[in-house]
Design an enzyme around this catalytic site. Structure first.
Site, PDB file in Angstrom:
ATOM      1  N   SER A   1      -5.713 -13.315  -1.472  1.00  0.00           N
ATOM      2  CA  SER A   1      -6.113 -11.998  -1.951  1.00  0.00           C
ATOM      3  C   SER A   1      -7.459 -11.951  -2.645  1.00  0.00           C
ATOM      4  CB  SER A   1      -5.037 -11.454  -2.904  1.00  0.00           C
ATOM      5  OG  SER A   1      -4.878 -12.300  -4.030  1.00  0.00           O
ATOM      6  N   HIS A  53      -0.722  -9.395   1.564  1.00  0.00           N
ATOM      7  CA  HIS A  53      -1.982  -8.783   1.987  1.00  0.00           C
ATOM      8  C   HIS A  53      -2.170  -8.842   3.510  1.00  0.00           C
ATOM      9  CE1 HIS A  53      -3.918  -7.913  -1.927  1.00  0.00           C
ATOM     10  NE2 HIS A  53      -3.136  -8.893  -2.347  1.00  0.00           N
ATOM     11  N   LYS A 111       1.257  -2.182  -0.998  1.00  0.00           N
ATOM     12  CA  LYS A 111      -0.146  -2.245  -0.592  1.00  0.00           C
ATOM     13  C   LYS A 111      -0.352  -1.402   0.665  1.00  0.00           C
ATOM     14  CE  LYS A 111      -0.791  -6.688  -2.866  1.00  0.00           C
ATOM     15  NZ  LYS A 111       0.556  -6.767  -3.493  1.00  0.00           N
TER      16      LYS A 111
END
Length: 370
Positions: free
Chosen positions: A158, A186, A217
């Site tokens: 990340s 991610h 996310k």
């Protein structure tokens, strides 16, 4: 001090009372404020209320939780999933379930803090290998072990936006009899066909035993999950401490929002394609300026400036120019590797990306970086 958002998350936000282009959010697909997602959450609020008020094992399970887990399993092409209230809970729940005292964990040195915490909670011995260095990993795997072996790595890292070499790691896991776990917080909604993740990007679906991910996310809601075999999930459900000992499992409205996003991206890859178009456009612009973006190959684009004070000054300068890009420095990254972490979204218009790139160029010149 925190900055405060006075608007929904999006390509542009009201931050501390001013309108700025948002280059700091993990809203990869731009769906956190999509009308259909908001409507799904509203309907769930009307039907189920706000909070579960108890563990799902007691009286906090709702039909929308089951529907989300079923849809998520189909999307990830696994037998089953288990949804947690956040990604931290998923990692700290599943790792101590997989290994314990007498076992060994092999962990990349740049793994996320929640992986590190899960490893520590397990009581297993932890052997850290150099970032993405397969010689370093194999050296540790060669050392004699009596208990179980678990290799754990992020899929997308990340802070640098680079990828774990999962094919090589999977080969070493097979060679030395280790279980492979990937945290793809991610990578979900970002990597691979239809955004199914880094494991699918590398074609390793049947070689990765355990996967954790995030609904906070790319999927625009909140929560985390564990994905794997039905046997794994059924055994994990009554034993993961971060799952069973919480009176605040994923709120039904958040589960409904995540479910709507999963349905949207399962049927239409437009959002993922737009994300990658934006990523390539912006990365090319920054690279042409001569700025250092490290080894990123994902929508996480670090603009590495080195000195922490310079990164902070540049972030503040960009904010004054109407661009929000967060400064990241030690201990989140090594000393001398401070950077702006620029996060690309499918929600960004070309004008947003141009404004951000122009501002970064101007600021970098003012700081003497180019």
């Amino acid at each position: 001090m925190y900055r405060t958002v006075y608007s929904p998350q999006g390509a542009r936000v009201n931050l501390d009372g001013r309108q700025v282009v948002n280059m700091a959010s993990n809203n990869y697909l731009g769906l956190a404020s999509h009308p259909d997602v908001i409507q799904a959450a509203k309907l769930a609020l009307d039907q189920y209320g706000v909070g579960p008020t108890a563990s799902r094992n007691i009286v906090g399970n709702f039909p929308v939780h089951d529907a989300l887990e079923k849809a998520l399993a189909k999307y990830k092409d696994v037998e089953a999933t288990l949804v947690f209230n956040c990604g931290v809970s998923a990692n700290t729940g599943v790792i101590p379930f997989l290994v314990g005292k007498g076992d060994v964990i092999y962990s990349d040195e740049l793994n996320h803090g929640s992986i590190i915490d899960g490893c520590r909670l397990s009581g297993a011995a932890i052997k850290v290998y150099r970032h993405k260095n397969m010689e370093s990993l194999e050296e540790r795997l060669k050392e004699p072990v009596e208990g179980k072996k678990l290799i754990v790595t992020d899929g997308v890292f990340s802070m640098d936006g680079d990828l774990a070499p999962l094919p090589e790691i999977a080969d070493l896991a097979d060679k030395y009899g280790a279980v492979l776990m990937v945290d793809d917080a991610h990578g979900d909604g970002v990597m691979g066909p239809m955004g199914r993740g880094t494991v699918d990007y590398f074609g390793l679906r049947h070689r990765v035993a355990v996967e954790t991910g995030s609904l906070s996310k790319a999927f625009g809601s909140a929560g985390g999950f564990v994905a794997g075999s039905r046997e794994l999930i059924e055994a994990l459900r009554p034993k993961a401490r971060s799952f069973i000992f919480t009176a605040s499992p994923m709120a039904p409205c958040l589960a409904a929002a995540a479910l709507k996003v999963i349905e949207m991206v399962s049927e239409d890859d437009t959002y993922v394609k737009k994300l990658w178009e934006n990523r390539e456009y912006f990365a090319n612009r920054i690279t042409k300026l001569g700025l250092n973006i490290g080894t990123t190959v994902t929508p996480v684009i670090p603009v590495i400036v080195g000195d922490g004070e310079v990164a902070q000054k540049m972030s503040q300068d960009l904010f004054e120019k109407g661009i929000f890009a967060q400064a990241i420095q030690f201990p989140m990254v090594p000393k001398g590797a401070a950077r702006l972490r620029v996060m690309i979204s499918a929600g960004h218009a070309k004008d947003d990306l141009d404004l951000a790139a122009d501002a970064i160029e101007e600021s970098a010149k003012e700081m003497g970086l180019i």
